[in-house]
Scaffold this motif. Structure first.
Motif, short mmCIF file in Angstrom:
data_model
loop_
_atom_site.label_atom_id
_atom_site.label_comp_id
_atom_site.label_asym_id
_atom_site.label_seq_id
_atom_site.Cartn_x
_atom_site.Cartn_y
_atom_site.Cartn_z
N LYS A 108 35.27 35.34 45.81
CA LYS A 108 36.05 34.20 46.40
C LYS A 108 35.78 33.77 47.84
CE LYS A 108 39.81 35.60 43.42
NZ LYS A 108 40.99 36.21 43.29
N PRO B 288 35.59 28.96 45.14
CA PRO B 288 37.00 28.83 45.22
C PRO B 288 37.75 30.03 45.90
CG PRO B 288 36.21 27.66 43.25
CD PRO B 288 35.15 28.59 43.59
N GLU B 289 38.74 29.77 46.58
CA GLU B 289 39.48 31.02 47.12
C GLU B 289 40.46 31.58 45.94
OE1 GLU B 289 39.19 32.63 50.01
OE2 GLU B 289 38.21 31.02 51.29
N THR B 290 41.03 30.64 45.07
CA THR B 290 41.96 31.10 44.09
C THR B 290 41.38 31.39 42.91
OG1 THR B 290 42.11 28.83 43.20
CG2 THR B 290 43.63 29.49 45.28
N GLU B 291 42.21 32.38 42.11
CA GLU B 291 41.74 32.76 40.73
C GLU B 291 41.56 31.68 39.94
OE1 GLU B 291 40.74 35.60 38.00
OE2 GLU B 291 40.70 35.80 40.32
N GLU C 108 40.99 28.53 40.36
CA GLU C 108 39.74 27.47 40.34
C GLU C 108 38.29 28.39 40.25
OE1 GLU C 108 39.41 24.32 40.96
OE2 GLU C 108 41.22 24.36 40.32
#
Length: 985
Positions: free
Chosen positions: A343, A427-430, A432
């Motif tokens: 991430k 992406p940083e989020t799960e 995305e």
């Protein structure tokens, strides 16, 4: 690409990708139904629940960008699904390459038509290749090849269009207008991934452009820099300006030699001299992939052959190896080169990323390519294969890195496919990250993360092994000891190596800091923080030109600083801030003095968006409003206005100094700031007047900005030219307050208060010096002017020069109805035809009088030199007065001088207008920069070397001598235009 097969999206396999989620799937299903209604041909293709329909629905859930294209251009989806992919893409490439040509029975296309054709072709290629890539019908190799093909075609077509346009306008004489680039001597090299035919899905393209003045196509070789510079600016516009059809490619020309101080197109001979004597390590690496992509291809190939000894050195000696390792050290400190993660990991610049694979190949190509021509290959995969065949690396390493390379390129393409953004960061989020995993065909993010981590660690391990014996090279800079009374010999060597010419003096200065002889270094904590940051400080100053001079200016700054702990903490924790400080000390004594007097202006420099976000009126207005929110009384408001104006002027100046904005943008920003501050000051003054003296029946006030304030061209040190206009009811005799005043005294006192509010010095300094000499009565009469008196004077008594000044007037604040009435009067006055013979004579006489009474100091007096800013302003103002006599209803009120010249295009020869605009751009860029950095005249022998560097860079010239030659050329040309324009009448 050469051997086309019949690959079709209709043959997509079942389940290559899956939808992001059920919500997105419902939305995509609805969209497909809409598309079928618009394009009935899609019905048969996407009916039922076959693999193709499932694939299209999944693709639309995963890529908002593809969904958007299909929505806007459903016919593209029909084309993509109707037949073989390669012929469709090849036709799009051919269309792009022919975009500059006239279709049968039509005229040569305009620039706008060329831009539209290129954008349509690029959109088709991007859409089709993305679908084929997601469907696994294309590999990453196919995708990069097609993206490069459309880039090559687009750049070549744009260049041909520009050359042909130059031929038709008489600037160039082409050898063969049917093949414009043939024998033109114009060399366009694709660099990096473009040169290697490895473009990303949302790549920008790096171009380097050279020209041969001896190619014989220039009508006037002396105009080469101007002609090709203008051509390249148009090239960038053609390729990257966003229109209703999108854009073609973001275009970067900064890989040219010394981009900060050279024009956009560089003469071949100058380039070869530069690379031979001053070429950098990174430039050697960059030119491994350089490829002629447009223009005169033969000349480009010849140029690269001449450059071969620079890129690939003949002998494999220790100096060459050290040179290669210096690139590694640069890479090691590159932003984004952090620990391995998934991430938020940068798959290009991060550890184990694409850059490490490219660098792995390039370093060895540079070391061995001089002796082994077979290693001089552009594509990364081919380079790794060749290194293995030459036994420079083992076959297993090559195979492993090639597999890793194409996997990471796949990941990179998926990241960019989401929104057509040039990013390489996961992406940083799960949620995305799941989008990316699904686009790659993984069952979930865990499976994707496991594979990606394995790839990144493999690359990192191979990369580290290549340099494992050289880790010490990137450590300390050397001895830096400043204790005791005597200089440490090794420290002097280190200072010399860092770039200081007088290491003994620098050592003595730094000992002064550490001995606590300044207030800023008297505390133990301050000295400790300064000691920690000294190596970085010296390295940063050492990299500036005339490092000694810049550091001594910083020493003067420290000597006057009341305290140092906060500053040293800021600089130590913010490398970008340290670089800015070095820039200021090296180039801008005026800014250095400001931060010495008002250290609080540094606060604004901590904003990470400082050099990205433009200082627009809206941007400044929101900040001013927030800053004034807690102000409770009149003096507090004025103090806050001074603080705000000082900080924002400084920050606008920083943007200008660093090149984040140009001279014209700076002029508008300084003016927007002045508008807002003056408006706030007027509101505060009116409130004070009303509290003390009440109101006048029907009383209204408006401020007109004149001169550079009116035309959005203020500089960092400009005063403001104002006219205060007022109006009141006919029967109003005095105000209704506790201390009533008659009408004349009321508005006179209000104006005097406004002048004091803006220009009276306080502990927070001065807002603006105010000049009100442009009011009808000049310096002799009342400072405030009733609107009807203003109208009568302008219609019946004003001199030519006053009407010229009026053409730049702009109502900036006050009562809206009064502003509207004033605008109507100004428009009416300026639209009244005058005696043009008399006006022309007056303008010529005024210019001669200025030249006689205020002769220019030297060539750098850009305002007053013959052919300087005054000439251009007078031309624009004269044309504004000429317009009514020619029956043209044109208004230049509130326009910049450049915009006025464009608005008055029908009254001046197009070439003369362009001469004035080009000169004005140069004068503006230089004068804005000079006024920002120093007080007083620009004397090249006395100003800081850093300022000379920035002046040279702003003028896009190789050195100061060339800048002066350019100034003389522009001034001479403008003076001729001035004489022509005034004499013709």
């Amino acid at each position: 690409m050469a051997e086309m097969t019949a690959k079709r999206l209709a043959d997509v396999a079942e389940g290559v990708i899956r939808p992001l989620n059920q919500t997105e799937l419902k939305s995509a299903t609805s969209l497909v139904k809409d598309l079928i209604r618009q394009e009935p041909d899609l019905a048969d293709m996407l009916s039922g629940d076959g693999p193709l329909r499932s694939f299209i629905l999944a693709a639309f859930t995963l890529s908002p960008y593809l969904r958007e294209i299909a929505t806007v251009r459903p016919a593209l989806l029909v084309e993509a699904l109707s037949g073989p992919l390669e012929p469709l893409l090849a036709a799009a490439v051919v269309e792009a390459r022919a975009a500059w040509q006239a279709e049968e029975g039509t005229a040569v296309p305009s620039e706008g038509e060329v831009m539209a054709r290129l954008r349509r072709a690029k959109r088709k290629v991007a859409f089709v290749t993305a679908l084929a890539d997601l469907a696994r019908i294309f590999t990453a190799r196919d995708t990069t090849a097609w993206l490069t093909a459309i880039a090559d075609a687009s750049v070549a077509a744009a260049i041909d269009h520009l050359l042909l346009t130059g031929h038709e306008t008489g600037k160039l004489t082409l050898k063969n207008p049917e093949q414009p680039a043939e024998g033109s001597g114009l060399i366009v090299l694709g660099m990096g991934k473009h040169g290697a035919r490895e473009l990303n899905y949302s790549s920008d393209i790096d171009l380097v452009i050279f020209y041969d003045p001896e190619a014989g196509i220039l009508r006037d070789p002396d105009d080469a820099m101007e002609t090709y510079g203008r051509m390249m600016r148009r090239l960038v516009r053609i390729l990257q300006e966003r229109t209703a059809d999108g854009y073609v490619f973001r275009t970067d020309l900064r890989l040219r030699p010394d981009p900060g101080s050279t024009p956009l197109a560089v003469p071949v001979e100058a380039a070869l001299i530069y690379y031979e004597g001053r070429g950098q390590n990174w430039e050697r690496a960059a030119f491994i992939k350089a490829r002629p992509v447009a223009g005169d291809i033969k000349a480009g190939e010849s140029f690269l052959r001449e450059l071969t000894p620079f890129v690939f050195r003949k002998y494999l000696d220790y100096a060459a190896i050290a040179d290669i390792h210096s690139i590694k050290r640069q890479i090691h400190v590159h932003k984004g080169h952090g620990a391995i993660a998934v991430k938020g990991h940068n798959v290009k610049l991060g550890r184990g990323g694409i850059r490490e694979i490219e660098f792995f190949a390039q370093t060895q190509q540079l070391i061995a390519g001089g002796r082994m021509p077979d290693l001089r290959l552009r594509p990364t995969e081919q380079a790794l294969t060749a290194l293995a065949e030459a036994r420079w690396i083992d076959a297993a390493t090559a195979e492993e890195l090639i597999d890793c390379y194409w996997f990471l390129r796949d990941v990179e393409h998926r990241i960019q496919m989401v929104h057509d953004e040039q990013t390489h960061v996961l992406p940083e989020t799960e949620a995305e990250l799941k989008r990316i995993a699904f686009m790659l065909g993984f069952i979930d993010t865990t499976a994707f993360s496991t594979t990606l981590e394995t790839v990144l660690k493999t690359v990192e391990r191979r990369y580290a092994r290549l340099f494992e014996k050289e880790e010490g090279l990137s450590s300390a800079t050397g001895n830096l000891v400043f204790t005791g009374q005597k200089d440490d010999p090794d420290t002097l060597k280190t200072l010399k190596s860092l770039g200081f010419e007088r290491p003994e003096d620098i050592s003595r200065v730094i000992r002064t800091w550490h001995y606590g002889r300044y207030r800023a270094t008297q505390s133990v904590e301050a000295r400790e923080r300064l000691t920690v940051m000294t190596p970085d400080l010296l390295k940063a100053f050492g990299e500036s030109r005339r490092a000694d001079e810049a550091l001594l200016r910083f020493d003067n700054f420290l000597a006057g600083l009341p305290a140092g702990i906060q500053l040293f903490s800021l600089l130590g924790n913010n490398p970008a801030l340290l670089d800015l400080m070095v820039n200021i000390m090296a180039a801008a004594p005026r800014l250095a003095e400001i931060i010495a007097q008002r250290p609080h202006v540094f606060d604004g420099m901590l904003d990470p968006s400082l050099l990205v976000e433009l200082p627009t009126r809206d941007y400044l207005g929101k900040r001013l409003s927030n800053f004034l929110t807690s102000a409770r009384h009149y003096e507090d408001i004025l103090d806050r206005l001074r603080i705000f104006a000082a900080e924002q002027r400084f920050l606008i100046g920083i943007r200008l100094l660093t090149g984040a904005i140009g001279g014209a943008q700076a002029g508008r920003a300084f003016t927007d700031l002045a508008d807002l501050v003056v408006e706030a000051a007027l509101a505060a003054v009116i409130a004070e007047m009303e509290a003390a003296h009440g109101r006048l029946p029907g009383g209204r006030v408006a401020l007109a900005g004149m001169g550079k304030l009116g035309s959005f061209e203020l500089t960092a040190g400009s005063d403001v030219d104002l006219i205060l206009l007022y109006e009141h009811d006919e029967d109003a005799s005095e105000s209704d307050g506790v201390k009533p005043l008659d009408t004349l005294r009321y508005y006179t006192r209000l104006t005097q208060r406004l002048i004091a509010a803006l220009s009276a010095p306080t502990a927070e300094g001065v807002l603006y010096e105010v000049d009100m000499r442009l009011r009808p009565s000049g310096n002799k009469g009342p400072v405030a002017t009733r609107l009807r008196a203003f109208a009568k004077y302008q219609r019946e008594e004003a001199w030519t020069w006053e009407h010229m000044a009026l053409s730049r007037a702009r109502l900036i604040c006050g009562d809206e109805s009064l502003m509207d009435e004033a605008r109507t009067i100004i428009a009416d006055v300026l639209s009244t035809p005058g005696d043009m013979a008399r006006i022309a004579a007056d303008v010529s006489e005024m210019r001669a009088l200025i030249e006689q009474e205020k002769p220019p100091r030297d060539l750098w007096d850009l305002k007053l030199i013959p052919g300087g800013l005054v000439d251009i302003e007078f031309i624009a103002q004269y044309l504004a007065l000429l317009a009514p006599a020619r029956g043209l209803a044109l208004s230049t009120s509130g326009l910049s001088t450049a915009d006025s010249l464009r608005a008055l295009a029908d009254l001046i020869d197009a070439n003369d207008r362009d001469i004035c605009l080009d000169a004005l751009r140069l004068y503006t860029d230089l004068s804005q920069l000079i006024r920002l950095c120093i007080d007083g005249p620009f004397d090249p022998a006395a100003v800081p070397a850093g300022l000379i560097d920035r002046v040279v860079r702003a003028a896009e010239c190789p050195d100061l001598k060339t800048v002066e030659a350019e100034l003389k050329r522009h001034a001479k040309a403008v003076r001729k235009v001035f004489s022509r324009v005034l004499a013709v009448r």
